[in-house]
Write a protein that holds these residues in place. Structure first.
Motif, short mmCIF file in Angstrom:
data_model
loop_
_atom_site.label_atom_id
_atom_site.label_comp_id
_atom_site.label_asym_id
_atom_site.label_seq_id
_atom_site.Cartn_x
_atom_site.Cartn_y
_atom_site.Cartn_z
N UNK A 104 -28.44 -25.39 -0.44
CA UNK A 104 -28.30 -24.01 -0.90
C UNK A 104 -29.56 -23.60 -1.64
N UNK A 105 -29.89 -22.33 -1.54
CA UNK A 105 -31.01 -21.77 -2.32
C UNK A 105 -30.40 -20.98 -3.47
N UNK A 133 -31.13 -26.54 -3.71
CA UNK A 133 -30.18 -27.47 -4.31
C UNK A 133 -29.50 -28.21 -3.16
N UNK A 134 -29.46 -29.55 -3.28
CA UNK A 134 -28.85 -30.39 -2.25
C UNK A 134 -27.55 -30.95 -2.81
N UNK A 135 -26.45 -30.70 -2.09
CA UNK A 135 -25.15 -31.24 -2.46
C UNK A 135 -24.80 -32.34 -1.47
N UNK A 136 -24.53 -33.56 -1.98
CA UNK A 136 -24.12 -34.67 -1.12
C UNK A 136 -22.72 -35.08 -1.54
#
Length: 158
Positions: free
Chosen positions: A39-40, A101-104
């Protein structure tokens, strides 16, 4: 010597066999699912604003100097010239930026089969029964052979 040989033979005959257990095997299945989402997001970064100084002398009655973060002074010199100074104030300036933003997310799935130990009751063989009964016979023989030593030992403690 005959007594020791008799005791040894009776000990071998009366040895017992451990109980046998049958168990089902365990089957585990592990599965991991990983979801990655980008997401930005709009974020604010503070930038240091450097000190700026601007000076100008004009032969006019009005002078105007301006910056986005400034302080201004103006005056008329005795010779009739106008002195104007402008100085920026040192500060941090907020600047909006877009940030990745990286969501794992990891989900672990575990399928488990319960394991139970099942005792199977079966008939003892004649040899197993003989060994179990032979222990008591061996115990009686040992007590009979060592009866004098056991009596002496008992008198000491009594």
């Amino acid at each position: 010597m005959k007594n020791l040989l008799l005791i040894f033979i009776l000990a071998v005959v009366s040895a017992c066999c451990p109980c046998r257990h049958f168990s089902t095997s365990t089957a585990d299945s592990i599965r991991v699912e990983t979801v990655v989402r980008y997401e930005r997001v709009l974020d604010t970064v503070y930038i240091d604003v450097p000190v700026e100084i601007v000076r100008e002398t004009v032969r006019d009655t009005i002078s105007h100097l301006e910056t986005s973060f400034a302080a201004s002074d103006a005056r008329i010199n005795p010779d009739g010239s106008l002195f104007h100074s402008l100085a920026n104030k040192p500060q941090k300036r907020p600047e909006p930026i877009e940030k990745d933003v990286i969501y794992r997310d990891s989900i672990i799935y575990r399928d488990r089969v319960n394991t139970e130990i099942v005792e199977v009751e079966g008939k003892l063989t004649w040899w197993q029964q003989t060994k179990m009964r032979g222990f008591w016979l061996l115990l009686v023989v040992v007590v009979f052979i060592f009866r004098k030593n056991l009596a002496t030992l008992a008198r000491r403690f009594i």
